[in-house]
Design a protein around this motif. Structure first.
Motif, PDB file in Angstrom:
ATOM      1  N   TRP A 189      34.614  78.237  55.474  1.00 45.10           N
ATOM      2  CA  TRP A 189      34.777  76.784  55.464  1.00 45.10           C
ATOM      3  C   TRP A 189      33.614  76.082  54.785  1.00 45.10           C
ATOM      4  N   VAL A 196      34.332  75.226  51.076  1.00 52.51           N
ATOM      5  CA  VAL A 196      35.593  74.587  50.701  1.00 52.51           C
ATOM      6  C   VAL A 196      35.327  73.481  49.684  1.00 52.51           C
ATOM      7  N   THR A 228      36.818  78.757  64.862  1.00 56.61           N
ATOM      8  CA  THR A 228      35.779  77.787  64.534  1.00 56.61           C
ATOM      9  C   THR A 228      34.391  78.342  64.825  1.00 56.61           C
ATOM     10  N   GLN A 240      33.526  80.730  62.113  1.00 56.64           N
ATOM     11  CA  GLN A 240      33.216  80.067  60.849  1.00 56.64           C
ATOM     12  C   GLN A 240      31.867  79.341  60.897  1.00 56.64           C
ATOM     13  N   ALA A 274      31.283  71.366  58.289  1.00 54.66           N
ATOM     14  CA  ALA A 274      32.377  72.229  57.852  1.00 54.66           C
ATOM     15  C   ALA A 274      33.417  72.375  58.961  1.00 54.66           C
ATOM     16  N   CYS A 275      32.948  72.455  60.201  1.00 57.75           N
ATOM     17  CA  CYS A 275      33.861  72.542  61.332  1.00 57.75           C
ATOM     18  C   CYS A 275      34.622  71.228  61.528  1.00 57.75           C
ATOM     19  N   ASN A 311      37.400  71.202  59.001  1.00 54.97           N
ATOM     20  CA  ASN A 311      38.379  72.280  58.937  1.00 54.97           C
ATOM     21  C   ASN A 311      38.834  72.869  60.262  1.00 54.97           C
TER      22      ASN A 311
END
Length: 562
Positions: free
Chosen positions: A294, A297, A389, A392, A409-410, A413
């Motif tokens: 993530w 991205v 999560t 990631q 990022a979490c 995503n």
């Protein structure tokens, strides 16, 4: 195309744990779903998909099933499930279950017996393999990170396969007994009155049985397990057998979660006699899949997003229907993902709704989408519950990201964005529960909630109701269900526009939206006959010129050639 009972329906996904809690334990339940059937009926929903409510340790939120024949106590009882079926039927609504049969829970009776005797009968229900030179049998990375092979306690070099979490061992579909037990279970639910199934991660059931290693694609020395799945041949044989032994007998509705499908297999999957009734269109969701995680991205531009959706629509015209989604329990919220910053408001949410729900195919709404729920910022990784999560987040830190970057990022995503409890009211815990919810509520419930929007005729919720009523209206249902699809104004920046047409009645309906920041003027192929819907006061006269303000969407009937 042979007309099916489900073709003109609108579906709605419920994540039971987060929908409505009625027994004050902070977790949603079946009684909560029953109590909101009238709300869903008024919205215009016909088919309700329940994420798993089976008995489970909930390592992966119920997608690790320990007993396919039991309802998890946290959700209620089988009697309450039967009541849900009965109450839905009274309202001409259909319940579909989540079918998770690529894997089960490590607490399932089958796997416990397999661990006791890996070389016995139940050992062949799963994939047990010996390691190589002190290492796992092959170098696959699971969907949740780390090796797909877990060493069996008490053995020197024996491992079992899990493409997801280690608590989710993969079932061996090569074993005919396993397949027949799965078919028996599916038929049990169909006989009970379930109308069909959403079928989870089904492409994974076919493996390359030699389990070869591949060139690593990451610094962990592993390669995505999808590499092996991509090379597996013959999944269609399993899927056709599944259909013929179960779904086909009851004219059940099935929607597949299908990734990694080979390009020439679309007709086999959802054509006239396909394996499934339909499958989700993930083409837009797949645009921002990252090569590493993530944290890397890349933003997807409007044109790429729009053209990808259009290409998918055109691909389906002579094949069948896909199920169209903006979000689901595995995706971040659509309003946060697909709307540019200037459109992250009620007008933008209505625009996104119209351009999605009037596409050709079956619309699937996800709980809270109809009120415009958004992603939820967290201050620490401890505030997340999702296993993916957490993996990631750690992956981002390992790649050199700061805590703030990893959390961002979490935020963008995480699957938990869609799993925050439903926002029913502007009251403590958003009317979801009188107890502390299992997952913290999005703080914006005070301004985004059902109760406030029900009383506001210009709300996102009431726009969704109008939109669904239009799609189902006697005059236009045939066009929106079976009509053609033609992209238009693709040369215009920031315009998302298409025609839905029904040739036999000379019906042309234009859906046009302006995702840009500036007003645009479109010269139409014919004069407007009637403005069917708009998310703003429309100042355009019924001429062949249409002016769209920023974030405006219109649905217009054009004059035919008759």
């Amino acid at each position: 195309m042979t007309k099916k009972w489900w073709h003109d329906k609108v579906a709605y996904q419920i994540y039971p744990k987060s929908f409505l809690d009625t027994n004050d334990d902070g977790i949603g339940d079946l009684r909560g779903i029953i109590s909101k059937l009238d709300y869903l009926k008024e919205l215009g929903i016909d088919i309700i998909w329940l994420s798993p409510v089976y008995e489970s340790p909930f390592v992966d939120q119920g997608y690790d099933i320990s007993d396919y024949y039991k309802i998890a106590e946290v959700f209620g009882s089988m009697d309450e499930f039967d009541e849900l079926l009965s109450e839905a039927k009274k309202r001409d609504m259909y319940i579909i279950m989540d079918l998770v049969v690529n894997h089960c829970s490590d607490q399932h009776e089958w796997f416990q017996k397999a661990l006791a005797d890996p070389y016995g009968e139940y050992g062949d229900y799963f994939y047990f393999r010996k390691g190589k030179d002190g290492n796992p049998p092959s170098n696959y990375r699971s969907y949740f990170g780390g090796s797909t092979w877990e060493k069996v306690d008490g053995t020197k070099d024996l491992y079992y396969l899990h493409l997801f979490a280690k608590e989710q061992p993969d079932l061996n579909w090569e074993n005919e007994t396993v397949r027949n037990k799965i078919y028996e279970m599916v038929n049990w639910w169909l006989d009970k009155g379930v109308a069909g199934f959403r079928i989870d991660a089904i492409i994974n059931i076919k493996k390359v049985l030699s389990f070869p290693s591949y060139e690593p694609d990451g610094i962990d020395g592993l390669v995505s397990c999808t590499k092996m799945i991509d090379e597996a041949e013959g999944v269609g044989t399993f899927l056709e057998e599944l259909k013929n032994h179960t779904f086909a007998k009851k004219d059940a509705f099935t929607v597949g979660e299908v990734f990694n499908m080979k390009p020439d297999e679309l007709k086999e999957f959802i054509g006239e006699n396909g394996h499934f009734s339909t499958m989700f269109d993930f083409s837009a969701q797949e645009l921002d899949l990252a090569s590493h995680g993530w944290y890397d991205v890349k933003p997807v531009g409007f044109k790429e997003w729009r053209d990808t959706i259009f290409a998918s629509q055109l691909e389906m015209l002579d094949i069948g229907f896909k199920a169209n989604i903006i979000e689901n329990h595995d995706e971040p919220r659509g309003a946060s993902r697909y709307l540019p910053d200037h459109a992250k408001n009620d007008a933008g949410k209505k625009m996104l709704a119209a351009t999605s729900l009037l596409l050709r195919g079956l619309p699937f709404l996800y709980q809270g989408q109809e009120i415009g729920m958004t992603n939820c910022k967290r201050n620490d990784i401890s505030e997340y519950d999702d296993i993916n999560t957490i993996d990631q987040y750690q992956l981002a830190l390992d790649a050199g990201c700061s805590k703030e970057e990893a959390l961002h990022a979490c935020y963008m995503n995480s699957r938990d964005n869609a799993r925050t409890p439903m926002q029913w009211e502007n009251s403590p815990n958003a009317g979801f529960s009188s107890h502390k919810p299992w997952l913290a509520i999005n703080p914006n419930y005070t301004v985004i909630n059902v109760a406030d929007q029900q009383s506001d005729r210009n709300s996102v919720l009431n726009f969704y109701k109008k939109l669904i009523r239009l799609r189902k209206s006697p005059e236009y249902k045939e066009c929106f269900t079976y009509g053609g699809f033609t992209p238009v104004f693709t040369e215009c920046d920031d315009i998302f526009a298409y025609l839905r047409t029904l040739e036999e009645s000379h019906l042309q309906i234009l859906v046009a939206a302006n995702y840009g920041t500036k007003a645009q003027t479109l010269h139409l192929p014919s004069k407007m006959q009637e403005m069917l819907l708009s998310n703003m006061v429309c100042e355009s006269e019924l001429s062949d010129v249409l002016r769209l303000d920023s974030c405006q969407v219109v649905v217009v009937r054009l004059k035919g050639n008759d």
